[in-house]
Each structure stands twice: as C-alpha cells, then as structure tokens.
Scaffold this motif. Structure first.
Motif, PDB file in Angstrom:
ATOM      1  N   ALA A 167     -51.421  41.498  14.995  1.00  0.00           N
ATOM      2  CA  ALA A 167     -51.187  40.065  14.836  1.00  0.00           C
ATOM      3  C   ALA A 167     -52.485  39.458  14.333  1.00  0.00           C
ATOM      4  CB  ALA A 167     -50.770  39.427  16.160  1.00  0.00           C
ATOM      5  N   PHE A 168     -52.459  38.905  13.132  1.00  0.00           N
ATOM      6  CA  PHE A 168     -53.701  38.439  12.517  1.00  0.00           C
ATOM      7  C   PHE A 168     -53.382  37.398  11.456  1.00  0.00           C
ATOM      8  CE2 PHE A 168     -57.600  38.612  10.056  1.00  0.00           C
ATOM      9  CZ  PHE A 168     -58.571  38.864  11.012  1.00  0.00           C
ATOM     10  N   ALA A 169     -54.061  36.252  11.547  1.00  0.00           N
ATOM     11  CA  ALA A 169     -53.921  35.185  10.557  1.00  0.00           C
ATOM     12  C   ALA A 169     -52.458  34.802  10.345  1.00  0.00           C
ATOM     13  CB  ALA A 169     -54.578  35.586   9.232  1.00  0.00           C
ATOM     14  N   GLY A 170     -51.685  34.774  11.431  1.00  0.00           N
ATOM     15  CA  GLY A 170     -50.295  34.358  11.339  1.00  0.00           C
ATOM     16  C   GLY A 170     -49.353  35.386  10.768  1.00  0.00           C
ATOM     17  N   GLN A 171     -49.834  36.616  10.609  1.00  0.00           N
ATOM     18  CA  GLN A 171     -49.010  37.679  10.039  1.00  0.00           C
ATOM     19  C   GLN A 171     -48.878  38.834  11.034  1.00  0.00           C
ATOM     20  OE1 GLN A 171     -47.739  37.103   6.896  1.00  0.00           O
ATOM     21  NE2 GLN A 171     -48.871  35.166   6.911  1.00  0.00           N
ATOM     22  N   VAL A 172     -47.775  39.567  10.933  1.00  0.00           N
ATOM     23  CA  VAL A 172     -47.552  40.750  11.759  1.00  0.00           C
ATOM     24  C   VAL A 172     -47.425  41.960  10.848  1.00  0.00           C
ATOM     25  CG1 VAL A 172     -46.041  41.869  13.444  1.00  0.00           C
ATOM     26  CG2 VAL A 172     -46.384  39.387  13.531  1.00  0.00           C
ATOM     27  N   HIS A 173     -48.225  42.979  11.135  1.00  0.00           N
ATOM     28  CA  HIS A 173     -48.222  44.209  10.350  1.00  0.00           C
ATOM     29  C   HIS A 173     -48.014  45.406  11.263  1.00  0.00           C
ATOM     30  CE1 HIS A 173     -50.026  41.865   7.031  1.00  0.00           C
ATOM     31  NE2 HIS A 173     -50.830  41.351   7.944  1.00  0.00           N
ATOM     32  N   SER A 174     -47.478  46.473  10.713  1.00  0.00           N
ATOM     33  CA  SER A 174     -47.323  47.706  11.476  1.00  0.00           C
ATOM     34  C   SER A 174     -48.572  48.573  11.334  1.00  0.00           C
ATOM     35  CB  SER A 174     -46.106  48.497  10.990  1.00  0.00           C
ATOM     36  OG  SER A 174     -46.352  49.070   9.710  1.00  0.00           O
ATOM     37  N   ALA A 175     -48.778  49.444  12.312  1.00  0.00           N
ATOM     38  CA  ALA A 175     -49.943  50.330  12.282  1.00  0.00           C
ATOM     39  C   ALA A 175     -49.916  51.248  11.065  1.00  0.00           C
ATOM     40  CB  ALA A 175     -49.979  51.170  13.566  1.00  0.00           C
ATOM     41  N   GLU A 176     -48.733  51.647  10.639  1.00  0.00           N
ATOM     42  CA  GLU A 176     -48.631  52.570   9.509  1.00  0.00           C
ATOM     43  C   GLU A 176     -48.996  51.914   8.184  1.00  0.00           C
ATOM     44  OE1 GLU A 176     -46.282  51.969  11.737  1.00  0.00           O
ATOM     45  OE2 GLU A 176     -45.353  53.829  12.461  1.00  0.00           O
ATOM     46  N   GLN A 177     -48.703  50.623   8.056  1.00  0.00           N
ATOM     47  CA  GLN A 177     -48.833  49.960   6.763  1.00  0.00           C
ATOM     48  C   GLN A 177     -50.089  49.118   6.585  1.00  0.00           C
ATOM     49  OE1 GLN A 177     -46.671  50.294   4.171  1.00  0.00           O
ATOM     50  NE2 GLN A 177     -45.512  51.777   5.359  1.00  0.00           N
ATOM     51  N   VAL A 178     -50.723  48.711   7.676  1.00  0.00           N
ATOM     52  CA  VAL A 178     -51.784  47.714   7.559  1.00  0.00           C
ATOM     53  C   VAL A 178     -53.087  48.298   7.012  1.00  0.00           C
ATOM     54  CG1 VAL A 178     -52.688  47.988   9.922  1.00  0.00           C
ATOM     55  CG2 VAL A 178     -52.865  45.762   8.754  1.00  0.00           C
ATOM     56  N   ARG A 179     -53.754  47.498   6.207  1.00  0.00           N
ATOM     57  CA  ARG A 179     -55.086  47.842   5.697  1.00  0.00           C
ATOM     58  C   ARG A 179     -55.931  46.565   5.623  1.00  0.00           C
ATOM     59  NH1 ARG A 179     -54.489  52.017   0.545  1.00  0.00           N
ATOM     60  NH2 ARG A 179     -52.951  53.421   1.484  1.00  0.00           N
ATOM     61  N   LYS A 180     -57.218  46.729   5.856  1.00  0.00           N
ATOM     62  CA  LYS A 180     -58.137  45.611   5.636  1.00  0.00           C
ATOM     63  C   LYS A 180     -58.432  45.549   4.147  1.00  0.00           C
ATOM     64  CE  LYS A 180     -62.475  43.511   7.140  1.00  0.00           C
ATOM     65  NZ  LYS A 180     -63.686  43.602   7.996  1.00  0.00           N
ATOM     66  N   ILE A 181     -58.190  44.376   3.544  1.00  0.00           N
ATOM     67  CA  ILE A 181     -58.285  44.281   2.086  1.00  0.00           C
ATOM     68  C   ILE A 181     -59.370  43.331   1.616  1.00  0.00           C
ATOM     69  CG2 ILE A 181     -55.849  44.864   1.758  1.00  0.00           C
ATOM     70  CD1 ILE A 181     -55.424  41.793   1.263  1.00  0.00           C
ATOM     71  N   HIS A 182     -60.027  42.631   2.556  1.00  0.00           N
ATOM     72  CA  HIS A 182     -61.078  41.699   2.143  1.00  0.00           C
ATOM     73  C   HIS A 182     -62.219  41.752   3.145  1.00  0.00           C
ATOM     74  CE1 HIS A 182     -63.021  38.040   0.632  1.00  0.00           C
ATOM     75  NE2 HIS A 182     -62.256  38.176  -0.436  1.00  0.00           N
ATOM     76  N   SER A 183     -63.436  41.610   2.645  1.00  0.00           N
ATOM     77  CA  SER A 183     -64.615  41.758   3.492  1.00  0.00           C
ATOM     78  C   SER A 183     -64.992  40.494   4.255  1.00  0.00           C
ATOM     79  CB  SER A 183     -65.813  42.174   2.634  1.00  0.00           C
ATOM     80  OG  SER A 183     -66.110  41.155   1.677  1.00  0.00           O
ATOM     81  N   TYR A 184     -64.397  39.345   3.883  1.00  0.00           N
ATOM     82  CA  TYR A 184     -64.896  38.083   4.434  1.00  0.00           C
ATOM     83  C   TYR A 184     -63.798  37.088   4.820  1.00  0.00           C
ATOM     84  CZ  TYR A 184     -67.577  33.724   4.801  1.00  0.00           C
ATOM     85  OH  TYR A 184     -68.124  32.546   5.236  1.00  0.00           O
ATOM     86  N   LYS A 185     -62.700  37.012   4.060  1.00  0.00           N
ATOM     87  CA  LYS A 185     -61.673  35.996   4.296  1.00  0.00           C
ATOM     88  C   LYS A 185     -61.033  36.152   5.672  1.00  0.00           C
ATOM     89  CE  LYS A 185     -58.919  36.569   0.794  1.00  0.00           C
ATOM     90  NZ  LYS A 185     -57.821  36.279  -0.156  1.00  0.00           N
ATOM     91  N   VAL A 186     -60.553  35.050   6.223  1.00  0.00           N
ATOM     92  CA  VAL A 186     -59.943  35.107   7.548  1.00  0.00           C
ATOM     93  C   VAL A 186     -58.575  35.780   7.513  1.00  0.00           C
ATOM     94  CG1 VAL A 186     -61.187  33.142   8.506  1.00  0.00           C
ATOM     95  CG2 VAL A 186     -59.035  32.759   7.285  1.00  0.00           C
ATOM     96  N   ASP A 187     -57.944  35.846   6.341  1.00  0.00           N
ATOM     97  CA  ASP A 187     -56.705  36.612   6.205  1.00  0.00           C
ATOM     98  C   ASP A 187     -57.038  37.938   5.522  1.00  0.00           C
ATOM     99  OD1 ASP A 187     -57.336  35.291   3.847  1.00  0.00           O
ATOM    100  OD2 ASP A 187     -55.251  35.036   3.232  1.00  0.00           O
ATOM    101  N   ALA A 188     -57.768  38.762   6.248  1.00  0.00           N
ATOM    102  CA  ALA A 188     -58.377  39.958   5.670  1.00  0.00           C
ATOM    103  C   ALA A 188     -57.456  41.172   5.621  1.00  0.00           C
ATOM    104  CB  ALA A 188     -59.642  40.319   6.452  1.00  0.00           C
ATOM    105  N   PHE A 189     -56.260  41.079   6.228  1.00  0.00           N
ATOM    106  CA  PHE A 189     -55.384  42.243   6.305  1.00  0.00           C
ATOM    107  C   PHE A 189     -54.097  42.029   5.513  1.00  0.00           C
ATOM    108  CE2 PHE A 189     -58.114  42.815   9.952  1.00  0.00           C
ATOM    109  CZ  PHE A 189     -58.321  44.194   9.991  1.00  0.00           C
ATOM    110  N   ALA A 190     -53.557  43.121   5.027  1.00  0.00           N
ATOM    111  CA  ALA A 190     -52.267  43.095   4.334  1.00  0.00           C
ATOM    112  C   ALA A 190     -51.545  44.402   4.612  1.00  0.00           C
ATOM    113  CB  ALA A 190     -52.457  42.891   2.835  1.00  0.00           C
TER     114      ALA A 190
END
Length: 334
Positions: A167-190
């Motif tokens: 649970a991050f930045a108002g989004q829900v991701h699964s363990a299998e699919q999530v990756r950190k995609i940005h080094s600084y932004k508060v919505d850093a995961f997709a």
C-alpha cells in the motif's frame, strides 16, 4: 527482540471501522527516519523512530485494534538474510493467530520489492500481509508515511485482500508485480504491465482487479534448517556494451552457487558474457536469464540459458535462492 503491544480503542469495532486485530511489524526505513531540518527530504537518517512512535502521529489509528512489534531497525539498503529469516518467522507466527485479521510491515523503499517477494514465496499467506513505506522522513513538512500507514491498516482489514501486498501513495500492488520505478517521487512504485490491484481513496478501497491467488508456499522450515552463512550465494550480473564475462569468471573463482543475468531486451547476451555463463553452468552453477528492461518476460528456448520468466533480476535472485535452499535442505523439488 522484545515485543511491544498497543491496543487502540475499547472494542474491535469503533466508529464504523472494520473489526479485527492488525499486527504492525516495524523494520525501520525512511518512514521511521528523521532530519534536523524539516525542509530536508534527502539528508535524513533512516530508522530512527520506533513503530510505536509512528502510530502516535496518526490519530485515526486510535479507532483500530492494533498490536505492534519492532522486528528490526535498519535502513532497507542494509536489509540482510538474518532479518528476512526473523521477519518471516514472526509473520508466520502472527498469521497463525485466529484473532489477527492481517499484518502491516513498515519498511524502507530501497529493497521493499525484494522483501515482499521473499515473504510471498515463503509464506503465500491467505490473510493480507501489507508492506508500506515512505519516500520522505517522518520530520518532513509534507510527510507521506502517515497516510501510507493508515492506508496499509485499512487494506489489512479488507476481506477481499490476501497475500503479500504493497500500500503506497494510494495504490495497491502485489508482491509479484511491484517495482520501485523512481528514485525520489512520492509515488515511486508501479506494477509491471500496469497490473496494479486497487486504489485507496479517502479510506475506501476501489479494487481494479482481483487479488492474486496465492500459490504454494516454500515454507519456513528451509530457512531455519541451516545457518544464514550456509545459504546459497546468488549474484546478479548484467549485459551491456563491452560485457566480456570477466565478472562472471571472477565470481566463479570466488565460489558462487547461482547467477542471474540481467540481459538486454528479451534476455539477450553478448557472445563473451554468454560464453562465461555457460562455463559457470558447466561448473555446476545455476544460471537464470532475466532482463534489465522494466517490464516484459524473457521467453524460453531450448538453445538459450534458462529463463526467469517475467521476474525482475532481483526477484529472480530470490526465487533461485529459495530453489537452491530448498534443494539443499532435502525438500522435494517443485
């Protein structure tokens, strides 16, 4: 580590909040970090506040029945196998309790996707285990940790949630699919291929897809069967312009049990790098082929080195680690 328990609210259901106990396990990270200057979002020290202190800063959590435990206190760039082992065992113990509806784990963002995947593969929990974190320290002018933690508790109580989630930045991701995609932004995961599961909006969860069906768990028996020092050594190498395989041969000389290669494109490898990897394979080292691309699988073929499928290099490393660890402990191969 000594456990600290805090219950908030006299009943399991208060002011319309969903019933059930949520256990929050703290491991440190930026969400527990502090800086001397409130305007400083990068010059902070991670893992300075305990999980109890984080809860005090979030008044709405007084409406929930919560229990806390500080499992570790570190910067997630320094996450290690010993902490993973301890965390998995504590999560397993709390999941077995009938009074626990779900768990939340506070974590640093740097290696969060690795911890999430590790826990999913080891435990494959039917109850929700929700990781959350922050990109800004707890002392920031516009801190993101409190909202993320509140959202994580909300998600942990949702009857539709299961497995290891973020649970991050108002989004829900699964363990299998999530990756950190940005080094600084508060919505850093997709999520890879846009496969996010839900949005959390003003305390309400809007599901966009069904929560993934949890597969078989590797189990924790293999984690405790041997010392951490005896766990298989798996390293990651990469294909790039001029990659000649020298790094692979150096690792082979040091002693390595497995290698994951982050190939270019569809797992393609330079001639020199592939030759070195096949030398390692001939010497008994397990070699898996992934991609350095942000998304997409590596297709399999009989001529190529084994594919890691759609796993990122870091998640493929965990999968190979668990595979070899399970084999080493004499469990039946999957």
């Amino acid at each position: 580590m000594q456990k600290n328990y805090t219950s908030h609210g006299p009943d399991e259901q208060t002011h319309g909040v969903a019933s059930g106990r949520v256990v929050i396990l703290g491991t440190g990270g930026t969400i527990a970090g502090t800086a001397e200057d409130a305007s400083d979002n990068v010059g902070y020290r991670a893992a300075q506040l305990g999980v109890e202190q984080l809860l005090v800063a979030i008044p709405p959590l007084a409406n929930y029945l919560l229990e806390t435990e500080q499992v570790a206190q570190l910067d997630s760039k320094d996450m290690d196998f010993a902490t993973w082992q301890r965390l998995a065992l504590r999560v397993e113990a709390h999941l077995a309790r009938p009074d626990v509806a779900g768990l939340v784990i506070t974590h640093g963002t740097d290696t969060l996707e690795e911890t999430a995947y590790f826990l999913q593969r080891v435990l494959a929990p039917k109850k929700p285990v929700v990781l959350t974190a922050a990109m800004r320290p707890a002392t920031a002018l516009q801190k993101d940790g409190p909202q993320n933690l509140l959202d994580a508790v909300t998600l942990a109580l949702d009857p539709r949630a299961s497995g290891v989630l973020l649970a991050f930045a108002g989004q829900v991701h699964s363990a299998e699919q999530v990756r950190k995609i940005h080094s600084y932004k508060v919505d850093a995961f997709a999520s890879v291929d846009g496969a996010r599961l839900a949005c959390i909006e003003e305390g309400q969860i809007r599901w966009l897809a069904a929560a993934p069906v949890t597969g078989d768990a590797v189990g924790t028996k293999a984690l405790s069967a041997s010392s951490i020092d005896a766990w298989p050594r798996i390293e990651i190498v990469m294909n790039y312009v001029g990659a000649n395989g020298s790094a692979v041969r150096a690792l082979l000389a040091q002693g390595v049990d497995g290698l994951v290669v982050a190939g270019t494109g569809n797992g393609s490898l330079s001639v020199g790098l592939e030759a070195a990897l096949r030398e390692a394979q001939s010497a008994g080292v397990s070699v898996w082929r992934s991609t350095r691309c942000d998304a997409g699988p590596v297709t399999s073929s009989t001529e190529a080195l084994p594919s890691a499928g759609a796993l990122s290099p870091v998640k493929a490393r965990i999968e190979l680690l668990l595979t070899l660890l399970w084999q080493k402990c004499g469990a039946q191969s999957r």
